[in-house]
Motif scaffolding. Structure first.
Motif, PDB file in Angstrom:
ATOM      1  N   LYS A   5       0.841  -1.200   0.000  1.00  0.00           N
ATOM      2  CA  LYS A   5       0.000   0.000   0.000  1.00  0.00           C
ATOM      3  C   LYS A   5       0.873   1.246   0.000  1.00  0.00           C
ATOM      4  O   LYS A   5       0.607   2.209  -0.707  1.00  0.00           O
ATOM      5  CB  LYS A   5      -0.923   0.014   1.230  1.00  0.00           C
ATOM      6  CG  LYS A   5      -2.171  -0.791   1.015  1.00  0.00           C
ATOM      7  CD  LYS A   5      -3.228  -0.440   2.026  1.00  0.00           C
ATOM      8  CE  LYS A   5      -4.450  -1.308   1.864  1.00  0.00           C
ATOM      9  NZ  LYS A   5      -5.280  -1.308   3.066  1.00  0.00           N
ATOM     10  N   LYS A   6       1.947   1.173   0.820  1.00  0.00           N
ATOM     11  CA  LYS A   6       2.884   2.305   0.858  1.00  0.00           C
ATOM     12  C   LYS A   6       3.485   2.534  -0.523  1.00  0.00           C
ATOM     13  O   LYS A   6       3.570   3.657  -1.011  1.00  0.00           O
ATOM     14  CB  LYS A   6       4.016   2.029   1.858  1.00  0.00           C
ATOM     15  CG  LYS A   6       3.658   2.397   3.271  1.00  0.00           C
ATOM     16  CD  LYS A   6       4.911   2.331   4.142  1.00  0.00           C
ATOM     17  CE  LYS A   6       4.514   2.222   5.595  1.00  0.00           C
ATOM     18  NZ  LYS A   6       5.509   1.535   6.410  1.00  0.00           N
ATOM     19  N   THR A   7       3.915   1.421  -1.132  1.00  0.00           N
ATOM     20  CA  THR A   7       4.527   1.531  -2.459  1.00  0.00           C
ATOM     21  C   THR A   7       3.542   2.153  -3.449  1.00  0.00           C
ATOM     22  O   THR A   7       3.903   3.022  -4.252  1.00  0.00           O
ATOM     23  CB  THR A   7       4.949   0.134  -2.978  1.00  0.00           C
ATOM     24  OG1 THR A   7       5.662  -0.506  -1.929  1.00  0.00           O
ATOM     25  CG2 THR A   7       5.823   0.239  -4.204  1.00  0.00           C
ATOM     26  N   ALA A   8       2.306   1.716  -3.389  1.00  0.00           N
ATOM     27  CA  ALA A   8       1.302   2.238  -4.310  1.00  0.00           C
ATOM     28  C   ALA A   8       1.112   3.742  -4.125  1.00  0.00           C
ATOM     29  O   ALA A   8       1.008   4.487  -5.104  1.00  0.00           O
ATOM     30  CB  ALA A   8      -0.022   1.505  -4.100  1.00  0.00           C
ATOM     31  N   ILE A   9       1.112   4.162  -2.874  1.00  0.00           N
ATOM     32  CA  ILE A   9       0.936   5.593  -2.605  1.00  0.00           C
ATOM     33  C   ILE A   9       2.130   6.396  -3.133  1.00  0.00           C
ATOM     34  O   ILE A   9       1.967   7.420  -3.782  1.00  0.00           O
ATOM     35  CB  ILE A   9       0.711   5.855  -1.092  1.00  0.00           C
ATOM     36  CG1 ILE A   9      -0.674   5.327  -0.701  1.00  0.00           C
ATOM     37  CG2 ILE A   9       0.824   7.343  -0.771  1.00  0.00           C
ATOM     38  CD1 ILE A   9      -0.943   5.292   0.778  1.00  0.00           C
ATOM     39  N   VAL A  10       3.331   5.873  -2.879  1.00  0.00           N
ATOM     40  CA  VAL A  10       4.540   6.556  -3.359  1.00  0.00           C
ATOM     41  C   VAL A  10       4.504   6.678  -4.885  1.00  0.00           C
ATOM     42  O   VAL A  10       4.764   7.739  -5.453  1.00  0.00           O
ATOM     43  CB  VAL A  10       5.825   5.806  -2.898  1.00  0.00           C
ATOM     44  CG1 VAL A  10       7.052   6.341  -3.628  1.00  0.00           C
ATOM     45  CG2 VAL A  10       6.002   5.954  -1.396  1.00  0.00           C
ATOM     46  N   LEU A  11       4.137   5.593  -5.557  1.00  0.00           N
ATOM     47  CA  LEU A  11       4.087   5.614  -7.023  1.00  0.00           C
ATOM     48  C   LEU A  11       3.057   6.616  -7.523  1.00  0.00           C
ATOM     49  O   LEU A  11       3.291   7.359  -8.474  1.00  0.00           O
ATOM     50  CB  LEU A  11       3.750   4.224  -7.568  1.00  0.00           C
ATOM     51  CG  LEU A  11       4.904   3.228  -7.570  1.00  0.00           C
ATOM     52  CD1 LEU A  11       4.449   1.882  -8.122  1.00  0.00           C
ATOM     53  CD2 LEU A  11       6.070   3.758  -8.405  1.00  0.00           C
ATOM     54  N   LEU A  12       1.916   6.631  -6.867  1.00  0.00           N
ATOM     55  CA  LEU A  12       0.843   7.529  -7.280  1.00  0.00           C
ATOM     56  C   LEU A  12       1.274   8.987  -7.138  1.00  0.00           C
ATOM     57  O   LEU A  12       1.075   9.799  -8.040  1.00  0.00           O
ATOM     58  CB  LEU A  12      -0.400   7.261  -6.425  1.00  0.00           C
ATOM     59  CG  LEU A  12      -1.684   7.895  -6.954  1.00  0.00           C
ATOM     60  CD1 LEU A  12      -2.077   7.237  -8.273  1.00  0.00           C
ATOM     61  CD2 LEU A  12      -2.814   7.751  -5.941  1.00  0.00           C
ATOM     62  N   VAL A  13       1.916   9.282  -5.992  1.00  0.00           N
ATOM     63  CA  VAL A  13       2.389  10.649  -5.768  1.00  0.00           C
ATOM     64  C   VAL A  13       3.430  11.027  -6.823  1.00  0.00           C
ATOM     65  O   VAL A  13       3.400  12.125  -7.377  1.00  0.00           O
ATOM     66  CB  VAL A  13       2.972  10.797  -4.335  1.00  0.00           C
ATOM     67  CG1 VAL A  13       3.696  12.133  -4.178  1.00  0.00           C
ATOM     68  CG2 VAL A  13       1.855  10.683  -3.303  1.00  0.00           C
ATOM     69  N   ALA A  14       4.316  10.078  -7.135  1.00  0.00           N
ATOM     70  CA  ALA A  14       5.350  10.355  -8.134  1.00  0.00           C
ATOM     71  C   ALA A  14       4.720  10.620  -9.495  1.00  0.00           C
ATOM     72  O   ALA A  14       5.089  11.547 -10.204  1.00  0.00           O
ATOM     73  CB  ALA A  14       6.316   9.185  -8.221  1.00  0.00           C
ATOM     74  N   LEU A  15       3.727   9.809  -9.839  1.00  0.00           N
ATOM     75  CA  LEU A  15       3.064   9.943 -11.137  1.00  0.00           C
ATOM     76  C   LEU A  15       2.365  11.294 -11.262  1.00  0.00           C
ATOM     77  O   LEU A  15       2.402  11.942 -12.302  1.00  0.00           O
ATOM     78  CB  LEU A  15       2.054   8.807 -11.307  1.00  0.00           C
ATOM     79  CG  LEU A  15       1.601   8.532 -12.728  1.00  0.00           C
ATOM     80  CD1 LEU A  15       2.772   8.087 -13.591  1.00  0.00           C
ATOM     81  CD2 LEU A  15       0.524   7.449 -12.734  1.00  0.00           C
ATOM     82  N   VAL A  16       1.748  11.715 -10.179  1.00  0.00           N
ATOM     83  CA  VAL A  16       1.097  13.036 -10.192  1.00  0.00           C
ATOM     84  C   VAL A  16       2.169  14.125 -10.257  1.00  0.00           C
ATOM     85  O   VAL A  16       2.068  15.068 -11.022  1.00  0.00           O
ATOM     86  CB  VAL A  16       0.205  13.216  -8.942  1.00  0.00           C
ATOM     87  CG1 VAL A  16      -0.296  14.657  -8.840  1.00  0.00           C
ATOM     88  CG2 VAL A  16      -0.975  12.250  -8.988  1.00  0.00           C
ATOM     89  N   GLY A  17       3.225  13.926  -9.458  1.00  0.00           N
ATOM     90  CA  GLY A  17       4.301  14.915  -9.383  1.00  0.00           C
ATOM     91  C   GLY A  17       4.941  15.211 -10.721  1.00  0.00           C
ATOM     92  O   GLY A  17       5.137  16.371 -11.072  1.00  0.00           O
ATOM     93  N   GLN A  19       3.789  15.171 -13.564  1.00  0.00           N
ATOM     94  CA  GLN A  19       2.935  15.895 -14.516  1.00  0.00           C
ATOM     95  C   GLN A  19       3.261  17.384 -14.558  1.00  0.00           C
ATOM     96  O   GLN A  19       2.953  18.073 -15.507  1.00  0.00           O
ATOM     97  CB  GLN A  19       1.442  15.717 -14.185  1.00  0.00           C
ATOM     98  CG  GLN A  19       0.965  14.292 -14.143  1.00  0.00           C
ATOM     99  CD  GLN A  19       1.314  13.493 -15.390  1.00  0.00           C
ATOM    100  OE1 GLN A  19       1.277  14.008 -16.503  1.00  0.00           O
ATOM    101  NE2 GLN A  19       1.679  12.229 -15.195  1.00  0.00           N
ATOM    102  N   PHE A  20       3.878  17.880 -13.470  1.00  0.00           N
ATOM    103  CA  PHE A  20       4.142  19.318 -13.398  1.00  0.00           C
ATOM    104  C   PHE A  20       5.475  19.716 -14.024  1.00  0.00           C
ATOM    105  O   PHE A  20       5.805  20.889 -14.099  1.00  0.00           O
ATOM    106  CB  PHE A  20       4.084  19.782 -11.939  1.00  0.00           C
ATOM    107  CG  PHE A  20       2.702  19.655 -11.377  1.00  0.00           C
ATOM    108  CD1 PHE A  20       1.735  20.625 -11.651  1.00  0.00           C
ATOM    109  CD2 PHE A  20       2.346  18.545 -10.613  1.00  0.00           C
ATOM    110  CE1 PHE A  20       0.451  20.478 -11.147  1.00  0.00           C
ATOM    111  CE2 PHE A  20       1.053  18.395 -10.117  1.00  0.00           C
ATOM    112  CZ  PHE A  20       0.104  19.365 -10.384  1.00  0.00           C
ATOM    113  N   ILE A  21       6.240  18.717 -14.452  1.00  0.00           N
ATOM    114  CA  ILE A  21       7.529  19.036 -15.069  1.00  0.00           C
ATOM    115  C   ILE A  21       7.263  19.450 -16.525  1.00  0.00           C
ATOM    116  O   ILE A  21       6.667  18.697 -17.291  1.00  0.00           O
ATOM    117  CB  ILE A  21       8.477  17.826 -15.017  1.00  0.00           C
ATOM    118  CG1 ILE A  21       8.740  17.474 -13.553  1.00  0.00           C
ATOM    119  CG2 ILE A  21       9.780  18.133 -15.756  1.00  0.00           C
ATOM    120  CD1 ILE A  21       9.497  16.199 -13.350  1.00  0.00           C
ATOM    121  N   PRO A  22       7.674  20.665 -16.883  1.00  0.00           N
ATOM    122  CA  PRO A  22       7.357  21.143 -18.219  1.00  0.00           C
ATOM    123  C   PRO A  22       8.251  20.528 -19.301  1.00  0.00           C
ATOM    124  O   PRO A  22       9.394  20.165 -19.030  1.00  0.00           O
ATOM    125  CB  PRO A  22       7.630  22.650 -18.125  1.00  0.00           C
ATOM    126  CG  PRO A  22       8.628  22.786 -17.024  1.00  0.00           C
ATOM    127  CD  PRO A  22       8.426  21.631 -16.092  1.00  0.00           C
TER     128      PRO A  22
END
Ligand code: HEC
Length: 150
Positions: A5-17, A19-22
């Motif tokens: 579950k922790k891993t999934a959360i970390v991955l999700l945050v990274a995936l969202v994160g 998106q903001f890199i131009p």
């Protein structure tokens, strides 16, 4: 919390994160006088095929599909466009020396003949970029003539 579950959360945050890199956009409304199609008299079917199959990575104007706004897809595109344009930019054809033109035309012929270009991952998504055997023959014959005329 379970490790997965922790891993999934970390991955999700990274995936969202990410998106903001131009990423830089390769877009231009201008077709310069040095463009391959302006410098040469290119029959329409060949013009259309090269524009559809090659110009997204080998010119200053890319038709961006919607998913190209989503990371990490946008990075891959940017990388392909930068590398592709460095090797060959159809928009700048008129600036190439005859020697460079000849070597690029040779390379274009072999890339199309051997199904090296457009690159595999691009062909999976862009069905109109795929060459039929007939299209290959027509384009290669015409490019060969152009090469011999230089
Ligand atoms: C999705 C992007 C993309 C598309 C579409 C594409 N190319 Fe490329 N092309 C590249 C990249 C990246 C390179 C440089 C790295 C390599 O050779 O793989 C390249 C390199 C080349 C080279 C130089 C290869 C060499 O070693 O001399 C030629 C010639 C070329 N492409 C022709 C074409 C032609 C012709 C088309 C259309 C039929 C096309 N490309 C479509 C990305 C693309």
């Amino acid at each position: 919390m379970k490790w997965y579950k922790k891993t999934a959360i970390v991955l999700l945050v990274a995936l969202v994160g990410i998106q903001f890199i131009p990423t830089a956009r390769n877009q231009s409304d201008v077709v310069p006088a040095t463009d391959f199609m302006m410098v040469n008299e290119v029959p329409k079917p060949i013009n259309d095929k090269l524009q559809a199959s090659c110009y997204d990575c080998h010119s200053n104007n890319t038709r961006y599909p919607w998913y190209s706004s989503i990371q990490p897809g946008a990075w891959f595109m940017e990388m392909h466009i930068n590398n592709g344009k460095e090797e060959l930019n159809f928009n700048e054809w008129g600036k190439y020396s005859n020697r460079k033109k000849t070597s690029k035309l040779k390379s274009i012929i072999s890339q199309i003949r051997d199904d090296e270009m457009p690159i595999m991952s691009y062909r999976l998504i862009h069905k109109d970029a795929i060459f039929s055997e007939d299209e290959k023959k027509t384009v290669i014959e015409w490019v060969t003539k152009l090469k011999e005329s230089l």
